[in-house]
Design an enzyme around this catalytic site. Structure first.
Site, short mmCIF file in Angstrom:
data_model
loop_
_atom_site.label_atom_id
_atom_site.label_comp_id
_atom_site.label_asym_id
_atom_site.label_seq_id
_atom_site.Cartn_x
_atom_site.Cartn_y
_atom_site.Cartn_z
N LYS A 112 0.86 -1.19 0.00
CA LYS A 112 0.00 0.00 0.00
C LYS A 112 0.88 1.22 0.00
O LYS A 112 1.84 1.31 0.78
CB LYS A 112 -0.88 0.00 1.27
N GLN A 133 7.25 3.90 3.94
CA GLN A 133 5.83 3.53 3.94
C GLN A 133 5.58 2.27 4.78
O GLN A 133 4.55 2.14 5.43
CB GLN A 133 5.36 3.30 2.50
N LYS A 148 5.41 1.78 -3.13
CA LYS A 148 5.36 3.13 -3.71
C LYS A 148 5.64 3.00 -5.20
O LYS A 148 6.32 2.07 -5.62
CB LYS A 148 6.44 4.02 -3.08
N GLY A 187 -2.58 8.30 -4.35
CA GLY A 187 -1.92 9.50 -4.86
C GLY A 187 -0.68 9.88 -4.07
O GLY A 187 -0.40 9.34 -3.00
N ASP A 188 0.08 10.78 -4.63
CA ASP A 188 1.23 11.42 -3.97
C ASP A 188 1.49 12.68 -4.81
O ASP A 188 0.57 13.16 -5.48
CB ASP A 188 2.45 10.47 -3.94
N SER A 401 -6.81 5.91 3.67
CA SER A 401 -6.80 4.98 2.53
C SER A 401 -7.17 3.58 3.01
O SER A 401 -7.93 2.86 2.36
CB SER A 401 -5.41 4.93 1.88
#
Ligand code: NDP
Ligand code: 2IT
Length: 470
Positions: A112, A133, A148, A187-188, A401
């Site tokens: 994720k 992450q 990622k 998103g990022d 999320s």
């Protein structure tokens, strides 16, 4: 070579060099082995070193993790996917970008993490983000592994049609590798609601399946309320938790914010709601300074400017007489009580941190991932500033999320209030974990870097131990 020199400079200056004298040899030996394999990836080395300095002493004192080589396994991605992304621009010319997905760790749940579209994207940057992450997602209390991805595609100056063409081509390949129980991107930087919508549409078309394959979706097609706001709100909730430890709050305090994208906008919104004063916002070309504080109406202007017109922050200063624009600068010289860096990695350096401390800052809470350089981090820790690393304070985004994934699985939607309450609860629990593992003996200072790294590590490490050598 240049990277290794920069790296050596970081290491010698480290705050933890003094603290961890006892385990210096083990940390050095570990980092040397990581450098051999990843010497050309400076951001990844920087992120690993921060973890190694705080987690290796813990591992040395808990030898079961050492014997199982947990940290050595955690720095090696489970899978790295790199692919060609060809697309046709509005002139009919062929463009070629590079796409990536780093599937870092799936010990506690499906991979994720976000997708970043920015010309600077490369493996080093995505590996640092994927590595962080893993710890961040572990801290959220939700069952999510770490990943990622992204591309060196630059959405700036592209038409909606070009962005759609790119997203469709990107998802055509990515769709082979992801799934609601395998890997769930979001998103990022450079990836917001528009891009998620185009990618979701293409995934559904290819797989003939309506499923929670991405988070950050529009509310009409499976998105969660509060997901757009979650990272920024979470940063401010985390700052509130830190301030409460000293009997303080955001109320009536002044706040310097960098960035003017998703995280910065909603951090600003929450500061205003809580009665704080937002002095600055920025983009990659400069910053704006509103000495009396940005008003709600002005924040609406910034949101429209950035999200709809996709203009520059300088246009905000042009529209209001009481706002100054400083071209080519970051906002760190502006005196404030609280600093929230919400733009990008390594945006706040050691000299900036010294100035911020001299100006008597109370708290620095990271909205971006790794915005403070190691030198800056050392200055904040040495001066016992309330300082939270992104993997703790920006975890609200991925946490919601995770809540979006739960709602998709249940085919059910929680209300705004329900999601916001859960978000507040998660940020509080992350704060408590940081205090448990980061409180220094004797002086009571909480080292949130150490706290978040150790707390995030333990859950993943125990899951990896239980699952054998995989
Ligand atoms: P956006 O794309 O919405 O906004 C990014 C902002 O940062 C823009 O103001 C942009 O300016 C600025 N920026 C980007 N690159 C640079 C650079 N090299 N130098 C100076 N300014 C820069 O992204 P987000 O707000 O989503 O992300 C911001 C940070 O927060 C990133 O570090 C991201 O990884 C992190 N984050 C995001 C989460 C999310 O849910 N979105 C969750 C957790 C962390 P310009 O427009 O000029 O490029
Ligand atoms: O850095 C991050 O935590 C994000 N970009 C959000 C990831 C997510 O899956 O929501």
């Amino acid at each position: 070579m240049v990277y290794l020199t920069i790296f050596a400079a970081f290491f010698n200056k480290s705050h933890y060099n003094k603290v961890n004298k006892k385990y210096e040899a083990q940390i050095n030996e570990f980092m040397e082995s990581i450098k051999v394999r990843n010497g050309h990836q400076p951001e990844f080395l920087q992120a690993v070193k921060e973890v190694a300095e705080t987690v290796i002493p813990y591992v040395e004192e808990n030898p079961k993790y050492k014997k199982a080589k947990i940290l050595e396994r955690m720095v090696e991605p489970e899978r790295v996917i790199m692919f060609r992304v060809p697309w046709l621009d509005d002139k009919g010319e062929i463009q070629i970008n590079r796409g990536f997905r780093i599937e870092m760790n799936s010990a506690i749940g499906p991979y994720k993490g976000g997708l970043r579209f920015h010309p600077s994207v490369n493996q080093s940057i995505l590996k640092f983000l994927a590595f962080e992450q893993v710890f961040k997602n572990s801290l959220t209390t939700l069952p999510m592994g770490g990943g990622k991805g992204g591309s060196d595609f630059d959405p700036k100056g592209k038409s909606d049609n070009e962005v759609m063409k790119f997203c469709q081509s990107f998802m055509t390949e990515l769709s082979r590798h992801i799934g609601p129980n395998t890997d769930v991107p979001a998103g990022d930087i450079g990836v917001g609601g528009r891009e998620i919508g185009y990618m979701f549409g293409q995934y559904k078309r290819i797989q003939n399946e309506f499923t929670g394959i991405l988070t950050g979706k529009g509310i009409q097609y499976g998105g969660s309320l509060i997901r757009p706001e979650a990272t920024g709100y979470g940063v401010v909730y985390f700052a509130e938790n830190m301030l409460h430890t000293r009997g303080l709050s955001v109320f009536k305090h002044s706040v310097v914010i960098s960035g003017s994208g998703n995280v910065a906008q909603f951090a600003a919104e929450k500061v205003l709601e809580l009665g704080g004063k937002v002095l600055t916002m920025s983009d990659s070309k400069g910053f704006v300074h509103a000495s009396k504080g940005i008003t709600r109406e002005q924040l609406d202007f910034i949101m429209e400017l950035k999200n709809v017109r996709r203009g520059r922050i300088s246009e905000f200063a042009e529209a209001y007489d009481d706002v100054e624009y400083h071209a080519g600068k970051a906002p760190w010289a502006i005196n404030s009580d609280i600093v929230l860096p919400c733009a990008t990695q390594n945006e706040l350096g050691e000299a900036d941190a010294q100035l911020i401390v001299k100006n008597k800052v109370i708290a620095v809470s990271e909205g971006a991932n790794m915005p403070c350089t190691p030198g800056a981090m050392n200055v904040f820790l040495k001066n016992k500033i309330l300082y939270s690393p992104g993997k703790a304070s920006n975890a609200g985004g991925v946490a919601v999320s995770g809540l979006e994934m739960s709602q998709n699985s249940m085919r059910y939607n929680w209300t705004r209030e329900e999601v916001d309450e859960k978000l507040k609860g998660i940020m509080k629990s992350i704060h408590e974990d940081c205090v448990t593992h980061g409180k220094e003996n004797g002086n009571g200072y909480v080292d949130y870097v150490k706290g978040s790294n150790i707390a995030g590590f333990i859950k993943v490490a125990d899951a990896m131990m239980a699952q054998g050598v995989v």
